[in-house]
Enzyme design. Structure first.
Site, PDB file in Angstrom:
ATOM      1  N   ASP A 111       0.802  -1.188  -0.011  1.00 27.50           N
ATOM      2  CA  ASP A 111       0.032  -0.097   0.048  1.00 27.50           C
ATOM      3  C   ASP A 111       0.954   1.176   0.178  1.00 27.50           C
ATOM      4  O   ASP A 111       1.793   1.173   0.514  1.00 27.50           O
ATOM      5  CB  ASP A 111      -0.940  -0.205   1.254  1.00 27.50           C
ATOM      6  CG  ASP A 111      -2.175   0.794   1.091  1.00 27.50           C
ATOM      7  OD1 ASP A 111      -2.366   1.154  -0.018  1.00 27.50           O
ATOM      8  OD2 ASP A 111      -2.525   1.315   2.133  1.00 27.50           O
TER       9      ASP A 111
ATOM     10  N   HIS B  20       2.273   3.177  -9.134  1.00 30.88           N
ATOM     11  CA  HIS B  20       2.291   1.791  -9.228  1.00 30.88           C
ATOM     12  C   HIS B  20       3.283   1.107  -9.950  1.00 30.88           C
ATOM     13  O   HIS B  20       3.863   0.225  -9.659  1.00 30.88           O
ATOM     14  CB  HIS B  20       1.033   1.146  -9.834  1.00 30.88           C
ATOM     15  CG  HIS B  20      -0.297   1.682  -9.260  1.00 30.88           C
ATOM     16  ND1 HIS B  20      -0.595   1.603  -8.093  1.00 30.88           N
ATOM     17  CD2 HIS B  20      -1.582   2.615  -9.633  1.00 30.88           C
ATOM     18  CE1 HIS B  20      -1.714   1.882  -7.476  1.00 30.88           C
ATOM     19  NE2 HIS B  20      -2.201   2.626  -8.581  1.00 30.88           N
TER      20      HIS B  20
ATOM     21  N   SER C 255      -7.544  -5.632  -5.312  1.00 31.96           N
ATOM     22  CA  SER C 255      -8.665  -6.092  -4.499  1.00 31.96           C
ATOM     23  C   SER C 255     -10.004  -6.066  -5.455  1.00 31.96           C
ATOM     24  O   SER C 255      -9.970  -5.334  -6.332  1.00 31.96           O
ATOM     25  CB  SER C 255      -8.868  -5.343  -3.221  1.00 31.96           C
ATOM     26  OG  SER C 255      -9.399  -3.904  -3.608  1.00 31.96           O
ATOM     27  N   THR C 256     -11.088  -6.909  -4.934  1.00 34.11           N
ATOM     28  CA  THR C 256     -12.150  -6.639  -5.482  1.00 34.11           C
ATOM     29  C   THR C 256     -12.695  -5.269  -5.505  1.00 34.11           C
ATOM     30  O   THR C 256     -13.456  -4.793  -6.465  1.00 34.11           O
ATOM     31  CB  THR C 256     -13.359  -7.867  -5.014  1.00 34.11           C
ATOM     32  OG1 THR C 256     -13.486  -7.470  -3.718  1.00 34.11           O
ATOM     33  CG2 THR C 256     -12.643  -9.373  -5.299  1.00 34.11           C
ATOM     34  N   GLU C 257     -12.217  -4.595  -4.386  1.00 37.05           N
ATOM     35  CA  GLU C 257     -12.847  -3.146  -4.392  1.00 37.05           C
ATOM     36  C   GLU C 257     -12.267  -2.295  -5.316  1.00 37.05           C
ATOM     37  O   GLU C 257     -12.739  -1.291  -5.561  1.00 37.05           O
ATOM     38  CB  GLU C 257     -12.783  -2.764  -2.960  1.00 37.05           C
ATOM     39  CG  GLU C 257     -13.826  -3.487  -2.063  1.00 37.05           C
ATOM     40  CD  GLU C 257     -13.329  -4.801  -1.594  1.00 37.05           C
ATOM     41  OE1 GLU C 257     -14.394  -5.554  -1.102  1.00 37.05           O
ATOM     42  OE2 GLU C 257     -12.103  -5.119  -1.641  1.00 37.05           O
TER      43      GLU C 257
ATOM     44  N   LEU D 245      10.777 -20.927  -3.999  1.00 38.47           N
ATOM     45  CA  LEU D 245       9.700 -20.170  -3.287  1.00 38.47           C
ATOM     46  C   LEU D 245       8.561 -19.985  -4.248  1.00 38.47           C
ATOM     47  O   LEU D 245       8.456 -20.016  -5.317  1.00 38.47           O
ATOM     48  CB  LEU D 245      10.274 -18.602  -3.221  1.00 38.47           C
ATOM     49  CG  LEU D 245       9.553 -17.656  -2.717  1.00 38.47           C
ATOM     50  CD1 LEU D 245      10.234 -17.042  -1.387  1.00 38.47           C
ATOM     51  CD2 LEU D 245       9.429 -16.313  -3.503  1.00 38.47           C
TER      52      LEU D 245
ATOM     53  N   ARG E 278       2.178  -4.631   6.192  1.00 40.23           N
ATOM     54  CA  ARG E 278       0.895  -3.622   5.209  1.00 40.23           C
ATOM     55  C   ARG E 278       2.094  -2.403   5.312  1.00 40.23           C
ATOM     56  O   ARG E 278       2.004  -1.894   6.452  1.00 40.23           O
ATOM     57  CB  ARG E 278      -0.344  -3.379   5.930  1.00 40.23           C
ATOM     58  CG  ARG E 278      -1.026  -2.265   4.874  1.00 40.23           C
ATOM     59  CD  ARG E 278      -2.319  -1.963   5.276  1.00 40.23           C
ATOM     60  NE  ARG E 278      -2.996  -1.167   4.469  1.00 40.23           N
ATOM     61  CZ  ARG E 278      -4.129  -1.346   3.969  1.00 40.23           C
ATOM     62  NH1 ARG E 278      -5.020  -2.042   4.431  1.00 40.23           N
ATOM     63  NH2 ARG E 278      -4.749  -0.406   3.025  1.00 40.23           N
TER      64      ARG E 278
ATOM     65  N   SER F 165      -8.103  -4.440   5.178  1.00 37.76           N
ATOM     66  CA  SER F 165      -8.845  -4.534   3.797  1.00 37.76           C
ATOM     67  C   SER F 165      -9.039  -5.774   3.088  1.00 37.76           C
ATOM     68  O   SER F 165      -8.783  -5.665   1.999  1.00 37.76           O
ATOM     69  CB  SER F 165      -7.748  -3.461   3.096  1.00 37.76           C
ATOM     70  OG  SER F 165      -7.675  -2.284   3.654  1.00 37.76           O
TER      71      SER F 165
HETATM   72  C1  IPE Z   1      -5.481  -2.706  -0.138  1.00 37.00           C
HETATM   73  O1  IPE Z   1      -5.323  -1.428  -0.460  1.00 37.00           O
HETATM   74  C2  IPE Z   1      -5.539  -3.530  -1.417  1.00 37.00           C
HETATM   75  C3  IPE Z   1      -4.171  -3.574  -2.103  1.00 37.00           C
HETATM   76  C4  IPE Z   1      -3.212  -3.346  -1.585  1.00 37.00           C
HETATM   77  C5  IPE Z   1      -4.120  -4.275  -3.342  1.00 37.00           C
HETATM   78  P1  IPE Z   1      -6.220  -0.277  -0.726  1.00 37.00           P
HETATM   79  O2  IPE Z   1      -5.542   0.970  -0.670  1.00 37.00           O
HETATM   80  O3  IPE Z   1      -7.138  -0.784  -1.576  1.00 37.00           O
HETATM   81  O4  IPE Z   1      -7.029  -0.354   0.685  1.00 37.00           O
HETATM   82  P2  IPE Z   1      -7.682   0.570   1.354  1.00 37.00           P
HETATM   83  O5  IPE Z   1      -8.774   1.478   0.698  1.00 37.00           O
HETATM   84  O6  IPE Z   1      -6.968   1.728   2.071  1.00 37.00           O
HETATM   85  O7  IPE Z   1      -8.666  -0.029   2.475  1.00 37.00           O
HETATM   86  C1  IPE Z   2      -1.817   0.228  -3.333  1.00 38.11           C
HETATM   87  O1  IPE Z   2      -1.306   1.423  -3.390  1.00 38.11           O
HETATM   88  C2  IPE Z   2      -2.035  -0.474  -4.735  1.00 38.11           C
HETATM   89  C3  IPE Z   2      -3.153  -0.795  -5.067  1.00 38.11           C
HETATM   90  C4  IPE Z   2      -4.267  -0.792  -4.357  1.00 38.11           C
HETATM   91  C5  IPE Z   2      -3.244  -1.621  -6.241  1.00 38.11           C
HETATM   92  P1  IPE Z   2      -2.638   2.439  -3.508  1.00 38.11           P
HETATM   93  O2  IPE Z   2      -2.913   2.856  -4.790  1.00 38.11           O
HETATM   94  O3  IPE Z   2      -3.790   2.116  -2.546  1.00 38.11           O
HETATM   95  O4  IPE Z   2      -1.999   3.861  -2.770  1.00 38.11           O
HETATM   96  P2  IPE Z   2      -2.579   4.899  -1.628  1.00 38.11           P
HETATM   97  O5  IPE Z   2      -3.134   4.126  -0.659  1.00 38.11           O
HETATM   98  O6  IPE Z   2      -3.620   5.542  -2.512  1.00 38.11           O
HETATM   99  O7  IPE Z   2      -1.497   5.831  -1.382  1.00 38.11           O
HETATM  100 MG    MG Z   3      -4.162   2.238  -0.570  1.00 40.23          MG
END
Ligand code: IPE
Ligand code: IPE
Ligand code: MG
Length: 237
Positions: free
Chosen positions: A16, A33, A61-63, A127, A184, A192
């Site tokens: 994250d 990314h 994530s699915t979200e 691994l 995390r 999450s």
């Molecule tokens: C969790 O991060 C999903 C991934 C790292 C792929 P998000 O950034 O989507 O989660 P929230 O919204 O902070 O909970």
């Molecule tokens: C995690 O980084 C990667 C994915 C969820 C794909 P974020 O894109 O959630 O980065 P922040 O949380 O907005 O900084």
């Molecule tokens: Mg995030």
């Protein structure tokens, strides 16, 4: 604790902070990314060096489908590019790539790239890298419940015989041990929707570092932190 350093068999990482990393630099989110690929390489190197056998990475994530289309498209492109570019090095390192999550929602192109990297790395023995893609724990559990219910409805499974093993075996993670350590990045202290069943007795670690800044040294710090933890599993010493 024994003299020997304790190494987690399975480390899972919620990668994250890519968006915040980009914002801090006046860049587009997708650039964050893209900057998140090198820390994946660093984590794989460190995990292999430390003797970690399973590394799960929460990549989508699915979200996350609810994000702007431009960002989602850039992520899909990045997944495709990365699996192609990294496959030779993954093979060289003996990394076997697997996936958890529901693939059916991905485009045919993404599905075929994922299937290729799985096939080409299938012989890896150092691994196992498990990519959580279009993954959420609740949807995984719902799919598992459906599988169990249909076996039961078909008369193959007595409901009274259902136990924790039945559930474990119906999850996407059936072949893998539970994570010992969940990391995390970015300082957020939440899961999450990640590995909720499997995390029952995992140690949790929340370093402040944003994912693009995660290094081999950061991975080593997570392992050191894990080695200091006293895992009791509800028992007394
Ligand atoms: C969790 O991060 C999903 C991934 C790292 C792929 P998000 O950034 O989507 O989660 P929230 O919204 O902070 O909970
Ligand atoms: C995690 O980084 C990667 C994915 C969820 C794909 P974020 O894109 O959630 O980065 P922040 O949380 O907005 O900084
Ligand atoms: Mg995030």
């Amino acid at each position: 604790m024994s003299e020997q350093k304790r190494i987690p068999q399975h480390v899972a990482i919620i990668m994250d902070g890519n968006g915040r990393w980009a914002e801090l630099r006046g860049k587009e989110r997708y650039e964050g990314h893209a900057a998140g690929v090198e820390p994946v390489r660093a984590s794989l190197r460190a995990a292999a060096r430390q003797g970690v056998k399973y590394l799960t990475l929460y990549a989508f994530s699915t979200e996350n489908w609810g994000r702007p289309e431009k960002e989602v498209d850039a992520l899909m492109e990045l997944f495709c590019q990365s699996v192609v570019n990294e496959t030779p090095e993954l093979i060289r390192q003996g990394v076997r790539v697997r996936m958890i999550g529901e693939r059916s929602r991905f485009s045919e192109k993404v599905r075929s790239y994922l299937a290729q990297v799985e096939q080409r790395t299938a012989a890896g023995e150092t691994l196992t890298l498990i990519l959580a893609l279009n993954y959420s724990s609740r949807s995984e559990i719902v799919r598992a419940v459906r599988r169990i219910a249909s076996r039961s409805a078909a008369g193959e499974l007595d409901p009274e015989s259902i136990d924790e093993r039945t559930v474990c075996a119906a999850l996407d993670t059936a072949e893998y041990p539970d994570p010992d350590l969940i990391v995390r990045t970015s300082g957020e202290c939440r899961l999450s929707n990640f590995l909720l069943w499997q995390a029952s007795y995992a140690e949790l670690y929340f370093p402040d570092v944003l994912w693009p800044d995660f290094t081999e040294a950061e991975f080593d710090r997570a392992i050191e932190e894990y080695a200091r933890r006293d895992r009791r599993f509800g028992l007394v010493k």
